[in-house]
Enzyme design. Structure first.
Site, mmCIF file in Angstrom:
data_model
loop_
_atom_site.group_PDB
_atom_site.id
_atom_site.type_symbol
_atom_site.label_atom_id
_atom_site.label_comp_id
_atom_site.label_asym_id
_atom_site.label_seq_id
_atom_site.Cartn_x
_atom_site.Cartn_y
_atom_site.Cartn_z
ATOM 1 N N LYS A 54 -34.043 -1.130 37.532
ATOM 2 C CA LYS A 54 -33.596 -1.604 36.208
ATOM 3 C C LYS A 54 -34.524 -2.719 35.729
ATOM 4 C CE LYS A 54 -30.329 1.314 35.652
ATOM 5 N NZ LYS A 54 -30.461 2.311 34.576
ATOM 6 N N ARG B 6 -28.798 -8.819 31.754
ATOM 7 C CA ARG B 6 -27.465 -8.669 32.342
ATOM 8 C C ARG B 6 -27.267 -9.596 33.545
ATOM 9 N NH1 ARG B 6 -25.802 -4.438 29.176
ATOM 10 N NH2 ARG B 6 -27.194 -2.634 29.071
ATOM 11 N N ASP C 90 -24.608 -0.163 34.300
ATOM 12 C CA ASP C 90 -25.007 -1.404 33.622
ATOM 13 C C ASP C 90 -24.055 -2.560 33.908
ATOM 14 O OD1 ASP C 90 -27.210 -0.205 32.535
ATOM 15 O OD2 ASP C 90 -26.235 0.276 30.634
ATOM 16 N N ARG D 252 -41.451 0.434 35.521
ATOM 17 C CA ARG D 252 -40.299 1.324 35.738
ATOM 18 C C ARG D 252 -40.722 2.792 35.726
ATOM 19 N NH1 ARG D 252 -35.514 -1.122 32.244
ATOM 20 N NH2 ARG D 252 -34.347 0.445 33.422
ATOM 21 N N SER E 142 -26.824 1.504 23.379
ATOM 22 C CA SER E 142 -27.112 2.918 23.678
ATOM 23 C C SER E 142 -26.894 3.788 22.444
ATOM 24 C CB SER E 142 -26.186 3.429 24.789
ATOM 25 O OG SER E 142 -26.582 2.923 26.024
#
Ligand code: S3P
Length: 456
Positions: free
Chosen positions: A366, A411, A339, A149, A23
Site C-alpha cells: 500500500k 491512513r 483500507d 508499487r 473510490s
C-alpha cells in the site's frame, strides 16, 4: 512536514459529515469523461488522489479538459522523488461540484504529456484500463511511493486484451500502446478492486464480452455505476461480465467516504462518545469494517435513505462504547477491510486481548508497508504489535502515548492520531498533512467534534 499534538481524555459529540468517497469519485470522473454528453458530479472530494485522476483525464479529453483541469487545480503533489510533498488542500479552490462534457469513448485522444497519478494507485490502475482503450501511446507515472508499487497486476490482463504495456521493473512509469482491444475472461489472482476495475474499464473499449472473476469479494463501485448507467453488466458473487456499450452523461452526488468515516467511528468508540455521520456511502462491499468493529464491541446502526448511481447512502449512528475486545480478521475477510486495517489495528491496541489480521501480505504494497508501519506506530505509542509472517498481531491493553510517525501514509497518520485520543498521556504524530490524500479537513473535523488537538 507538520505534526499533530494530541491531548487525550475528551469526549466527542456531534453530527458530522465526511468528504466524498475517493473510490467512487475516481470511477465517476472516468465515466463522466467517457460518457457521451454532459455530466454533473456533486460533492467530489478535493483529495489529492481524486484530483490526480481529474488532471490525468483532462489530458485525454478535449471536451472535458477545461472543466477537469480547472477543478483539479495545479497544486497537486508532483512526482518529485520525495513522496511526501503533500500540498495543503485549503490552498486549492473549494468547489466540490463540476460539470464534465464527455465526447464518448471514441473521442479520447493521445495525452499531450505524462499522466501523473501522484500518490494514487487507484488512479494509475484504473486509468491504465482507459489508456489501453485509446489508440495512442500513454505514459503513466507517479510519486516515489507510487513508483514502488506493483503494476504488473494491471499490465498482465491488458496485454491479454491486446494492449502493449511496458512496466519499469514491474512498476511505474508504465508505457501503454492502446487500441484494438478484445474482451477476455480474466481470473484476478489476488483480490483487487483496482485490477477488476481496470479490466472492466478496458472492456468498455473492447470487442466482445469481458468477464472478470475474483478470488474474494472486493468493492463493487465500477459494476454498480455501469449497471446504473444502463450497461449490459451481470454482477454475481465472484464474477462480473460486461458487454461494451456507450453510456450517456449522468448526475450524481458522491456519497461520504465510509473509509474516512471509519476514523470518526473509531474516535467515538475510543472516547466513549455517541456520534452520527450523515450522507455516508453504505455499499455492502464497504461496510464489513462495521461488522468487524461490531465484534470488537462498537455498535453502529445504518440508515440507508437513498441511492446515488447504484450506491446506497444514508446516516451512520455510533453508540457510546463500553469496552473493546480483540478479534480475528480471516484472510477471506481482509480484502473487504483492506483500507481500514490501520484504524482497526490501532483500535485493537486499546482492546482486551489480541487481534489477528490473517493473510495480510497485501498491506505491504500500500502507500507504505503498512505491516511495518503499524508495528512501528503501535510500539511508538507504547503498545504491542508483531509481524508474524503474512499475519499481523496486535496486543491489547491500551497505549501510553508517545511520538509516532505517519510513515508518509495518510491512513497511518490518521489512525495514529485517533488512537492517541485514548492514550494515557499526550502524543505527537508526525506527517499529519498526509491526511489530505483522502480526507481533506481531517484535523478541523476532529477539532469540531471536540478533540483536543493542535497542529504544530
Ligand atoms: C481501491 C481498491 C483497493 C483499496 C484502494 C482503493 C479501489 O486496492 O486499497 O484504497 O478504489 O478500487 P486494491 O485493489 O489494490 O486492493
Amino acid at each position: 512536514m507538520s505534526a499533530l499534538l494530541v491531548e487525550p481524555g475528551t469526549r466527542l459529540s456531534g453530527v458530522t459529515r465526511v468528504p466524498g468517497d475517493k473510490s467512487i469519485a475516481h470511477r465517476w470522473l472516468i465515466l463522466a469523461t467517457t460518457a457521451r454528453g454532459s455530466s454533473r458530479l456533486v460533492e467530489v472530494p478535493r483529495s489529492l488522489d481524486v484530483r490526480s485522476t481529474a488532471a490525468c483525464l483532462a489530458q485525454v479529453s478535449t471536451t472535458a479538459r477545461a472543466a477537469l483541469e480547472g477543478w483539479a487545480g495545479n497544486d497537486r503533489a508532483e512526482p518529485d522523488g520525495h513522496g511526501s510533498t503533500w500540498n495543503r488542500g485549503d490552498a486549492a479552490p473549494p468547489e466540490r461540484s463540476l460539470e464534465v462534457e464527455g465526447g464518448g469513448h471514441d473521442s479520447l485522444t493521445a495525452p499531450a504529456r505524462e499522466l501523473n497519478c501522484g500518490n494514487s494507485a487507484t488512479s494509475m490502475r484504473l486509468l491504465a484500463g482507459v489508456a489501453a482503450g485509446i489508440a495512442a501511446r500513454s505514459i503513466l507515472t507517479g510519486d516515489e511511493s507510487l513508483r514502488r508499487r506493483p503494476m504488473e497486476r494491471a499490465a498482465v490482463p491488458l496485454r491479454a486484451m491486446g494492449a502493449g504495456v511496458d512496466t519499469t521493473g514491474g512498476c511505474a512509469p508504465l508505457t501503454i500502446r492502446g487500441g484494438g482491444l478484445r474482451g477476455i475472461l480474466y481470473r484476478v489472482p489476488i483480490a483487487s478492486a483496482q485490477v477488476k476495475s481496470c479490466v472492466l474499464l478496458a472492456g468498455l473499449f473492447a470487442e466482445g464480452v469481458t468477464v472478470v472473476e475474483e478470488p474474494a469479494g472486493t468493492r463493487d463501485h465500477t459494476e454498480r455505476a455501469l449497471a446504473a448507467l444502463g450497461g449490459p453488466v451481470v454482477a454475481e458473487p465472484g464474477r462480473v461480465s460486461l458487454q461494451p456499450f456507450q453510456h450517456v452523461g449522468f448526475t450524481g452526488t458522491v456519497p461520504g467516504d465510509l473509509s474516512s468515516a471509519a476514523f470518526l467511528v473509531a474516535a467515538a468508540a475510543l472516547t466513549g462518545s455517541a456520534l452520527t455521520i450523515t450522507g455516508v456511502g453504505l455499499n455492502p462491499s464497504r461496510t464489513r469494517l462495521l461488522e468487524v468493529m461490531g465484534r470488537m464491541g462498537v455498535q453502529t446502526t445504518q440508515h440507508v435513505d437513498h441511492e446515488e448511481l447504484g450506491e446506497p447512502v444514508g446516516d451512520l449512528e455510533v453508540e457510546a462504547c463500553a469496552g473493546l475486545i480483540g478479534t480475528r480478521i480471516e484472510a477471506a475477510e481482509l480484502p473487504l477491510v483492506i483500507d481500514e486495517v490501520p484504524i482497526l489495528a490501532l483500535l485493537a491496541a486499546h482492546a482486551t486481548g489480541e487481534t489477528w489480521f490473517l493473510g495480510a501480505a497485501e498491506l505491504r504494497l500500500k502507500e507504505s508497508d503498512r505491516i511495518a508501519a503499524l508495528v512501528a506506530g503501535v510500539r511508538a505509542l507504547g503498545g504491542r504489535a508483531q509481524d508474524e509472517g503474512p499475519d499481523l498481531v496486535v496486543g491489547g491493553g491500551g497505549l501510553s502515548g508517545g511520538h509516532a510517525s505517519g510513515s508518509g501514509d495518510h491512513r497511518m497518520a490518521m489512525a495514529l492520531a485517533i488512537a492517541a485520543l485514548a492514550a494515557r498521556g499526550p502524543s505527537r504524530i508526525d506527517g499529519i498533512e498526509a491526511a489530505e490524500v483522502s480526507f481533506p479537513g481531517f484535523v478541523p473535523t476532529l477539532h469540531g467534534l471536540g478533540a483536543r488537538i493542535e497542529e504544530a
